[in-house]
Design an enzyme around this catalytic site. Structure first.
Site, PDB file in Angstrom:
ATOM      1  N   LYS A 182       0.804  -1.200  -0.034  1.00  0.00           N
ATOM      2  CA  LYS A 182       0.072   0.135  -0.003  1.00  0.00           C
ATOM      3  C   LYS A 182       0.926   1.251  -0.031  1.00  0.00           C
ATOM      4  O   LYS A 182       2.107   1.158   0.329  1.00  0.00           O
ATOM      5  CB  LYS A 182      -1.053  -0.097   1.220  1.00  0.00           C
ATOM      6  CG  LYS A 182      -1.802  -1.342   1.108  1.00  0.00           C
ATOM      7  CD  LYS A 182      -2.901  -1.169   2.386  1.00  0.00           C
ATOM      8  CE  LYS A 182      -3.726  -2.069   2.350  1.00  0.00           C
ATOM      9  NZ  LYS A 182      -5.017  -2.031   3.635  1.00  0.00           N
ATOM     10  N   ARG A 184      -1.050 -14.295   4.410  1.00  0.00           N
ATOM     11  CA  ARG A 184      -1.855 -13.476   5.557  1.00  0.00           C
ATOM     12  C   ARG A 184      -1.079 -13.903   6.953  1.00  0.00           C
ATOM     13  O   ARG A 184      -1.314 -12.909   7.900  1.00  0.00           O
ATOM     14  CB  ARG A 184      -3.265 -14.330   5.477  1.00  0.00           C
ATOM     15  CG  ARG A 184      -4.155 -14.078   4.420  1.00  0.00           C
ATOM     16  CD  ARG A 184      -4.907 -12.834   4.329  1.00  0.00           C
ATOM     17  NE  ARG A 184      -5.804 -12.548   5.311  1.00  0.00           N
ATOM     18  CZ  ARG A 184      -6.406 -11.572   5.262  1.00  0.00           C
ATOM     19  NH1 ARG A 184      -6.503 -10.647   4.349  1.00  0.00           N
ATOM     20  NH2 ARG A 184      -7.443 -11.262   6.232  1.00  0.00           N
ATOM     21  N   THR A 240      -5.389  -7.190  10.588  1.00  0.00           N
ATOM     22  CA  THR A 240      -5.807  -6.068  10.017  1.00  0.00           C
ATOM     23  C   THR A 240      -5.235  -4.847  10.858  1.00  0.00           C
ATOM     24  O   THR A 240      -4.834  -4.050  10.262  1.00  0.00           O
ATOM     25  CB  THR A 240      -7.422  -5.806  10.086  1.00  0.00           C
ATOM     26  OG1 THR A 240      -7.570  -6.893   9.140  1.00  0.00           O
ATOM     27  CG2 THR A 240      -7.682  -4.503   9.014  1.00  0.00           C
ATOM     28  N   ARG A 257       2.970  -6.343   9.516  1.00  0.00           N
ATOM     29  CA  ARG A 257       2.035  -5.131  10.281  1.00  0.00           C
ATOM     30  C   ARG A 257       2.471  -4.680  11.701  1.00  0.00           C
ATOM     31  O   ARG A 257       2.422  -3.818  12.060  1.00  0.00           O
ATOM     32  CB  ARG A 257       0.379  -5.494  10.260  1.00  0.00           C
ATOM     33  CG  ARG A 257      -0.148  -5.285   8.804  1.00  0.00           C
ATOM     34  CD  ARG A 257      -1.414  -6.124   8.671  1.00  0.00           C
ATOM     35  NE  ARG A 257      -2.038  -5.595   7.355  1.00  0.00           N
ATOM     36  CZ  ARG A 257      -3.229  -5.826   6.796  1.00  0.00           C
ATOM     37  NH1 ARG A 257      -3.923  -6.952   7.649  1.00  0.00           N
ATOM     38  NH2 ARG A 257      -3.845  -5.904   5.739  1.00  0.00           N
ATOM     39  N   ASN A 311      -1.838  -0.058   7.198  1.00  0.00           N
ATOM     40  CA  ASN A 311      -1.292  -1.441   7.613  1.00  0.00           C
ATOM     41  C   ASN A 311      -0.428  -1.820   6.439  1.00  0.00           C
ATOM     42  O   ASN A 311      -0.189  -3.322   6.414  1.00  0.00           O
ATOM     43  CB  ASN A 311      -2.398  -2.244   8.051  1.00  0.00           C
ATOM     44  CG  ASN A 311      -3.550  -2.430   6.991  1.00  0.00           C
ATOM     45  OD1 ASN A 311      -3.223  -1.957   5.892  1.00  0.00           O
ATOM     46  ND2 ASN A 311      -4.674  -2.945   7.390  1.00  0.00           N
ATOM     47  N   HIS A 321      -1.954  -5.249   1.376  1.00  0.00           N
ATOM     48  CA  HIS A 321      -3.133  -6.020   1.223  1.00  0.00           C
ATOM     49  C   HIS A 321      -2.944  -7.426   0.708  1.00  0.00           C
ATOM     50  O   HIS A 321      -1.932  -7.510   0.012  1.00  0.00           O
ATOM     51  CB  HIS A 321      -4.084  -5.434   0.228  1.00  0.00           C
ATOM     52  CG  HIS A 321      -4.936  -6.406  -0.499  1.00  0.00           C
ATOM     53  ND1 HIS A 321      -6.367  -6.460   0.289  1.00  0.00           N
ATOM     54  CD2 HIS A 321      -5.049  -7.155  -1.635  1.00  0.00           C
ATOM     55  CE1 HIS A 321      -7.068  -7.452  -0.408  1.00  0.00           C
ATOM     56  NE2 HIS A 321      -6.355  -7.889  -1.500  1.00  0.00           N
TER      57      HIS A 321
HETATM   58  P1  ADP Z   1      -7.540  -7.081   5.808  1.00  0.00           P
HETATM   59  O1  ADP Z   1      -6.599  -6.196   4.811  1.00  0.00           O
HETATM   60  O2  ADP Z   1      -6.686  -7.470   6.960  1.00  0.00           O
HETATM   61  O3  ADP Z   1      -7.839  -8.127   4.955  1.00  0.00           O
HETATM   62  P2  ADP Z   1     -10.115  -6.159   5.848  1.00  0.00           P
HETATM   63  O4  ADP Z   1     -10.548  -6.900   4.733  1.00  0.00           O
HETATM   64  O5  ADP Z   1     -11.259  -6.122   6.813  1.00  0.00           O
HETATM   65  O6  ADP Z   1      -8.793  -6.496   6.443  1.00  0.00           O
HETATM   66  O7  ADP Z   1     -10.024  -4.393   5.601  1.00  0.00           O
HETATM   67  C1  ADP Z   1      -9.661  -3.869   4.324  1.00  0.00           C
HETATM   68  C2  ADP Z   1      -8.818  -2.795   4.657  1.00  0.00           C
HETATM   69  O8  ADP Z   1      -9.848  -1.890   5.245  1.00  0.00           O
HETATM   70  C3  ADP Z   1      -7.830  -2.970   5.972  1.00  0.00           C
HETATM   71  O9  ADP Z   1      -6.557  -3.435   5.303  1.00  0.00           O
HETATM   72  C4  ADP Z   1      -7.551  -1.477   6.266  1.00  0.00           C
HETATM   73  O10 ADP Z   1      -6.584  -0.903   5.661  1.00  0.00           O
HETATM   74  C5  ADP Z   1      -8.854  -0.970   6.166  1.00  0.00           C
HETATM   75  N1  ADP Z   1     -10.034  -0.669   7.208  1.00  0.00           N
HETATM   76  C6  ADP Z   1     -10.601  -1.888   8.102  1.00  0.00           C
HETATM   77  N2  ADP Z   1     -11.271  -1.046   9.083  1.00  0.00           N
HETATM   78  C7  ADP Z   1     -10.895   0.003   9.016  1.00  0.00           C
HETATM   79  C8  ADP Z   1     -11.425   1.227   9.877  1.00  0.00           C
HETATM   80  N3  ADP Z   1     -12.023   0.902  10.988  1.00  0.00           N
HETATM   81  N4  ADP Z   1     -10.864   2.312   9.525  1.00  0.00           N
HETATM   82  C9  ADP Z   1     -10.100   2.581   8.720  1.00  0.00           C
HETATM   83  N5  ADP Z   1      -9.773   1.527   7.840  1.00  0.00           N
HETATM   84  C10 ADP Z   1     -10.012   0.401   7.946  1.00  0.00           C
END
Ligand code: ADP
Length: 193
Positions: A13, A122, A128, A139, A159, A162
Site C-alpha cells: 500500500k 496472511r 488487520t 504489520r 497497515n 493487502h
Molecule cells: P485485511 O486487509 O486485513 O483483509 P479487511 O478486509 O477487513 O482487512 O479491511 C480492508 C482494509 O480496510 C484494511 O486493510 C484497512 O486498511 C482498512 N480498514 C479496515 N477497517 C478500518 C477502519 N475501521 N478504519 C479505517 N480503515 C479500515
C-alpha cells in the site's frame, strides 16, 4: 492442483512504499520459500480500486464489526466518529476512506506463489489492525495504527499490505490487476527441485 501451485495477490500500500519497505516486505515472503511470479509499481484510479474491494453487505458488516471491536476494546464510541452504530453504514464509510487512500499514491502489486500461499502470506502479514498484530508480522513490526486512531482522522488504517483472503479472491484480484500481463514460471533452488 499441487499446493505449490497456489497463488495469492499482494498489494504494498502507499504507506509501505513511502516508508521504503518494498524490499523488506517482498523479502519476508521470499525467505519463507514463497516465490514472486509477477511484480509491478502502479498508481490506480479510485474507480479501479472500487473494482478491487467487495461491496456486498457481508463484507461491509465485517469491516463494521472489526471497527466496533477496536472501539469497544479502547472504550471509544463509534457514534462520535461515524454518527451511527449501524455496522453496514460504518463499513461503507470505511470503504470510501480506503478507496481514497489506495488511490492516493503509487503501490506495488505482486503475485506470490507457493505452498498454501494465501494462508502463508496472511500469516506473514498479520491481522488487520497493526496495534493488535504480533511482533514478527509485517504489520506488527512496521506500523502501530488502529481503527480508532485512523477514524478520528477520517482515513483508512495504515497497515502496509493487502493480501487476498481466499484462493477464489486471489484469482479475481490477479485477473483484475494483471489482466493479460504475464505471471511467470521458474524453479526456486532448493524448493522446486
Ligand atoms: P485485511 O486487509 O486485513 O483483509 P479487511 O478486509 O477487513 O482487512 O479491511 C480492508 C482494509 O480496510 C484494511 O486493510 C484497512 O486498511 C482498512 N480498514 C479496515 N477497517 C478500518 C477502519 N475501521 N478504519 C479505517 N480503515 C479500515
Amino acid at each position: 492442483m499441487n499446493p505449490k501451485e497456489e497463488k495469492t495477490f499482494v498489494l504494498i500500500k502507499p504507506d509501505g512504499v513511502r516508508k521504503g519497505l518494498v524490499g523488506e516486505i517482498i523479502k519476508r515472503f521470499e525467505q519463507r520459500d514463497l516465490k514472486v511470479v509477477a511484480v509491478e509499481m502502479f498508481h490506480p484510479s479510485r474507480r479501479e480500486m472500487d473494482g478491487h474491494y467487495p461491496k456486498d453487505e457481508k463484507w461491509l458488516r465485517r469491516i463494521g464489526e472489526k471497527t466496533m471491536a477496536n472501539y469497544v476494546k479502547y472504550g471509544y464510541n463509534v457514534k462520535d466518529d461515524f454518527g451511527t452504530s449501524d455496522l453496514i453504514r460504518i463499513g461503507k464509510t470505511v470503504r470510501s476512506w480506503l478507496l481514497d487512500f489506495m488511490s492516493s499514491a503509487p503501490m506495488v502489486k505482486v503475485v506470490v506463489q507457493g505452498v498454501h500461499a494465501v494462508d502463508m502470506v496472511r500469516k506473514i502479514v498479520g491481522p488487520t489492525m497493526p496495534n493488535t498484530a504480533e511482533m514478527g508480522t509485517i504489520r506488527g513490526d512496521y506500523s502501530v495504527d488502529s481503527a480508532v486512531s485512523a477514524n478520528i482522522e477520517k482515513r483508512a488504517v495504515f497497515n502496509l499490505v493487502h493480501a487476498s483472503e481466499t484462493p477464489a479472491e486471489a484469482k479475481h484480484e490477479i485477473a483484475h490487476w494483471f489482466g493479460k500481463k504475464p505471471v511467470f514460471k521458474y524453479k526456486r533452488f532448493g524448493v522446486d527441485e
